[in-house]
Design a protein around this motif. Sequence first.
Motif, PDB file in Angstrom:
ATOM      1  N   LEU A  53      -2.438  11.147 -14.021  1.00  0.00           N
ATOM      2  CA  LEU A  53      -3.563  10.285 -13.645  1.00  0.00           C
ATOM      3  C   LEU A  53      -4.865  10.695 -14.334  1.00  0.00           C
ATOM      4  O   LEU A  53      -5.102  11.875 -14.553  1.00  0.00           O
ATOM      5  CB  LEU A  53      -3.742  10.295 -12.125  1.00  0.00           C
ATOM      6  N   ILE A  60       0.859   4.302  -2.717  1.00  0.00           N
ATOM      7  CA  ILE A  60       0.554   5.702  -2.376  1.00  0.00           C
ATOM      8  C   ILE A  60       1.685   6.619  -2.837  1.00  0.00           C
ATOM      9  O   ILE A  60       1.446   7.669  -3.446  1.00  0.00           O
ATOM     10  CB  ILE A  60       0.310   5.846  -0.855  1.00  0.00           C
ATOM     11  N   ARG A  64       0.332   1.014   5.597  1.00  0.00           N
ATOM     12  CA  ARG A  64       1.303   1.167   4.508  1.00  0.00           C
ATOM     13  C   ARG A  64       2.012  -0.132   4.139  1.00  0.00           C
ATOM     14  O   ARG A  64       2.320  -0.372   2.974  1.00  0.00           O
ATOM     15  CB  ARG A  64       2.372   2.210   4.885  1.00  0.00           C
ATOM     16  N   THR A 110      -9.544  -1.353  -4.523  1.00  0.00           N
ATOM     17  CA  THR A 110     -10.259  -0.072  -4.545  1.00  0.00           C
ATOM     18  C   THR A 110      -9.419   0.975  -3.833  1.00  0.00           C
ATOM     19  O   THR A 110      -8.634   0.666  -2.927  1.00  0.00           O
ATOM     20  CB  THR A 110     -11.617  -0.143  -3.827  1.00  0.00           C
ATOM     21  N   LEU A 111      -9.605   2.225  -4.227  1.00  0.00           N
ATOM     22  CA  LEU A 111      -8.868   3.311  -3.582  1.00  0.00           C
ATOM     23  C   LEU A 111      -9.255   3.406  -2.108  1.00  0.00           C
ATOM     24  O   LEU A 111      -8.432   3.762  -1.267  1.00  0.00           O
ATOM     25  CB  LEU A 111      -9.153   4.626  -4.300  1.00  0.00           C
ATOM     26  N   GLY A 112     -10.513   3.069  -1.800  1.00  0.00           N
ATOM     27  CA  GLY A 112     -10.957   3.100  -0.404  1.00  0.00           C
ATOM     28  C   GLY A 112     -10.132   2.153   0.454  1.00  0.00           C
ATOM     29  O   GLY A 112      -9.711   2.498   1.561  1.00  0.00           O
ATOM     30  N   TYR A 117     -11.034   4.500  -9.975  1.00  0.00           N
ATOM     31  CA  TYR A 117     -11.616   3.960  -8.748  1.00  0.00           C
ATOM     32  C   TYR A 117     -10.831   2.781  -8.221  1.00  0.00           C
ATOM     33  O   TYR A 117     -11.001   2.375  -7.090  1.00  0.00           O
ATOM     34  CB  TYR A 117     -13.076   3.558  -8.992  1.00  0.00           C
ATOM     35  N   LEU A 145       1.379   7.051  -6.574  1.00  0.00           N
ATOM     36  CA  LEU A 145       0.268   7.918  -6.977  1.00  0.00           C
ATOM     37  C   LEU A 145       0.598   9.386  -6.706  1.00  0.00           C
ATOM     38  O   LEU A 145       0.248  10.271  -7.489  1.00  0.00           O
ATOM     39  CB  LEU A 145      -1.015   7.529  -6.235  1.00  0.00           C
ATOM     40  N   ARG A 146       1.279   9.648  -5.567  1.00  0.00           N
ATOM     41  CA  ARG A 146       1.670  11.016  -5.235  1.00  0.00           C
ATOM     42  C   ARG A 146       2.609  11.596  -6.293  1.00  0.00           C
ATOM     43  O   ARG A 146       2.542  12.776  -6.609  1.00  0.00           O
ATOM     44  CB  ARG A 146       2.440  11.026  -3.901  1.00  0.00           C
ATOM     45  N   ILE A 150      -7.086   1.072  -0.219  1.00  0.00           N
ATOM     46  CA  ILE A 150      -5.710   1.569  -0.134  1.00  0.00           C
ATOM     47  C   ILE A 150      -5.618   2.639   0.949  1.00  0.00           C
ATOM     48  O   ILE A 150      -4.688   2.670   1.749  1.00  0.00           O
ATOM     49  CB  ILE A 150      -5.252   2.130  -1.501  1.00  0.00           C
ATOM     50  N   LEU A 151      -6.640   3.506   0.989  1.00  0.00           N
ATOM     51  CA  LEU A 151      -6.622   4.595   1.957  1.00  0.00           C
ATOM     52  C   LEU A 151      -6.787   4.103   3.386  1.00  0.00           C
ATOM     53  O   LEU A 151      -6.270   4.702   4.316  1.00  0.00           O
ATOM     54  CB  LEU A 151      -7.731   5.594   1.631  1.00  0.00           C
ATOM     55  N   SER A 152      -7.542   3.003   3.556  1.00  0.00           N
ATOM     56  CA  SER A 152      -7.815   2.602   4.931  1.00  0.00           C
ATOM     57  C   SER A 152      -6.865   1.510   5.423  1.00  0.00           C
ATOM     58  O   SER A 152      -6.885   1.159   6.596  1.00  0.00           O
ATOM     59  CB  SER A 152      -9.277   2.156   5.070  1.00  0.00           C
ATOM     60  N   ALA A 153      -6.004   0.988   4.517  1.00  0.00           N
ATOM     61  CA  ALA A 153      -5.083  -0.076   4.940  1.00  0.00           C
ATOM     62  C   ALA A 153      -3.764   0.523   5.454  1.00  0.00           C
ATOM     63  O   ALA A 153      -3.456   1.685   5.212  1.00  0.00           O
ATOM     64  CB  ALA A 153      -4.811  -1.016   3.773  1.00  0.00           C
ATOM     65  N   VAL A 210       0.835  -1.201   0.000  1.00  0.00           N
ATOM     66  CA  VAL A 210       0.000   0.000   0.000  1.00  0.00           C
ATOM     67  C   VAL A 210       0.873   1.255   0.000  1.00  0.00           C
ATOM     68  O   VAL A 210       0.615   2.215  -0.739  1.00  0.00           O
ATOM     69  CB  VAL A 210      -0.928  -0.027   1.241  1.00  0.00           C
TER      70      VAL A 210
END
Lengths: 451, 451
Positions: A168, A159, A198, A189-191, A173, A162-163, A193-196, A155
């Motif tokens: 992009l 991230i 690193r 899903t991006l969700g 999604y 993507l930064r 990735i965001l909640s997992a 993850v």
Amino acid sequence: MTEDTESAPRPVIDAVRAALEQRDAPALVELMEPLHPADIADLLEQIGSGERRALLALWGREIDGEILSEIDESIREEVIASLSPEVLAEAVRELDSDDVVDILEDLEEPEQERILQSLDSEDRVAVEQSLSYPEYSAGRLMQREVVTAPEHWTVGEAIDFLRAEDWLPDQFYHVVLVDPRMKPVGYVTLGRILSARRETKLSAITEDSFRTVKATESETEVAYIFNQYHLISAPVVDEAGRLVGVITIDDAMAVLDEEHEEDVLRLAGVGDEASVNDGPLDTARQRLPWLVVNLFTASLSALVISQFEATIAALVALAALMPIVASTGGIAGTQSLAVAVRGLATRSLTTANARRIVVKELFAGMLNGLGLAVILGLAGWLIFADPMLGVVLGLAMICNQVVAALGGVLVPLTLNRLKFDPALASGTFVTTLTDVMGFFAFLGFATLFLL
Amino acid sequence: MTEDTESAPRPVIDAVRAALEQRDAPALVELMEPLHPADIADLLEQIGSGERRALLALWGREIDGEILSEIDESIREEVIASLSPEVLAEAVRELDSDDVVDILEDLEEPEQERILQSLDSEDRVAVEQSLSYPEYSAGRLMQREVVTAPEHWTVGEAIDFLRAEDWLPDQFYHVVLVDPRMKPVGYVTLGRILSARRETKLSAITEDSFRTVKATESETEVAYIFNQYHLISAPVVDEAGRLVGVITIDDAMAVLDEEHEEDVLRLAGVGDEASVNDGPLDTARQRLPWLVVNLFTASLSALVISQFEATIAALVALAALMPIVASTGGIAGTQSLAVAVRGLATRSLTTANARRIVVKELFAGMLNGLGLAVILGLAGWLIFADPMLGVVLGLAMICNQVVAALGGVLVPLTLNRLKFDPALASGTFVTTLTDVMGFFAFLGFATLFLL
């Protein structure tokens, strides 16, 4: 919908018309500015062709790519032709590759070339590759811009990646996981990735819903898969299974919408590209073919009736009554047909249950035939004071309702089996059947029982 | 579609049937296990009701919430009734609130109560609040689980928050920014959050596409907004503008699909809940109303024809020819109707262009009327060796084509103006009109010119 998001309402259109009449460009800009591109496209479609020319002359430089891709095909060519090469190039450059393809595929060769030339070479290659897939295929629908990550990434790595990237797509999604040969193996899903955390492996948080689509698959199949499995996006692969693009749900939704339009229009015997925006000549031309076909099929009914001229001459009242049985049969056939065509489209009518459904239609047709026969038979008896006329009406009604119910399901099933669109011309076949059967049964029974 | 994602194909259904016959539960489990819930729902719909009972008895404990929410309403009640309270409670608990609402709203009161009792109190309140909104409203469609952030947060704060929470919905695509009174003020895509720097303000990277939907808005309007503006999700607000839920595109897509189904079925005069899965009794009952209406409207044609009995008695061939003009008019009316109903549904036919489109239909009708008149008139002349018969056929055809084209657009426009569904019963009105006009024009001209 909140106040501020109202689509172009009637007063705006009237104000635009007034501004056009006074050739008031600043007023026009002010009126159009707050509108969403989709609403501007609708406005361009709804005004007359003279007004449209005036609007494009006064305001054409403001046309951007989003408006072009929203605009109905029936007037898109006209709008594009009115734009200067610079405006057109600028408009197209800002679009994702799938939208450029959507615009290009309906244009003539020289126009296509003109637009392709205005793209960066990288975008041009992407668009040309999409165009190399057959029309109405997943390859035409997909966008080339896909966010991918190697399957072994964490993850945190995703991230950071993507930064760092600045290319992009507008909307994405999922991150698609690919193996070293660019074959997609899952997506996250991006969700997630965001909640997992690193250090979590991407491969540990992939979605069960993952499905790939072949680039040569039909867009009908794509729309079905999205709707059936509630997908938001699906990676597209080539024959070797390598990732070549991604399709998102909004494109699938647009296809579903077009397919429905086709079904409604084809069932009614109108060319499937018909639109309220078409001019009278195009409109007449789209409709003439099935009207001419109907002229011939209706002649079949005339031929059947002409066999019974002696019966009609003996009892002229029959001529007045005979359309009742035929017309009620036509309605019943259309009903059965609509349910069957819809069932085939949603795949709830398949070879696995076709027999059961045909039997069900048979019973339903008999039931309604009996009910209608009682009403019509009693009415015929009472009005004409002739019980045998009631019997003739009733018997003919039962026969024709059964034929209608069966025809309504068997005709589309047969067309489907023969790999034709079941909606195509089914209506003409079925009403011909019910007309012929209606007249034949009624006049036949009349000849037997009344003369 | 790749091999491994094939939906329940015919061989699987046949194998399931074989396992049912042998009451072989382990084989059944093995066959069903790889299927997607949506495909299991399809399978349950496609087998007969006896097979379904057997399958539920042998395999019912495996039914989960996703299967329940996929299953067609026509058999959902039957499936739910067969489940034990524990299985049902377990199945429903795992669903998002919008799916629970979708299942509950079609059930009888005692069944509803039974399911509500099995939910946690928090979920129950959410579901009951959704159910308090009118049927077919955005409030029924939304899910209550929304990911929100205060408008002043940075990207970093949002990421830390998402990492810390464990109640996040299965699928979410945006973080909704809210003011202190829970009014949504914008939204940020997860893609933007992932690609922005931690110190970036969320309010600086919101999307232009942001639109809220009132909870009392109709689901038709919701589907339109999603389709028109390519939304992926839209926050739902109450009368005071406070956030109460969110609607995602997959739900909007399902509504769009249902609306199309309604259009196709209503145009054909079938109750809009008709499905191929309905039994013969339900099928007959759904169709009978419009058949009976048609019995009366067809009597109008009979009445018109009966006024010309003297003409028909004098020239019996007219009885055979008269359905041709009427039937071709019916096809033309249906064509014009389909385009108009579709135009109203997609809002490309509005008060702003209605007059222009009616005039266009008039011209298109005249053009095709002329074309068909020439063909039919020449044929009539040659076959019956009577030029005046050709003239009568041609004149009647022109009149009826014009009436058909106008009726096809004016009937749905009028129904729409009167706030009825323009698809509802339009077909019956229009074909009655073309039948009556067809017989009247043909027999009227015949009386004038041939006797």
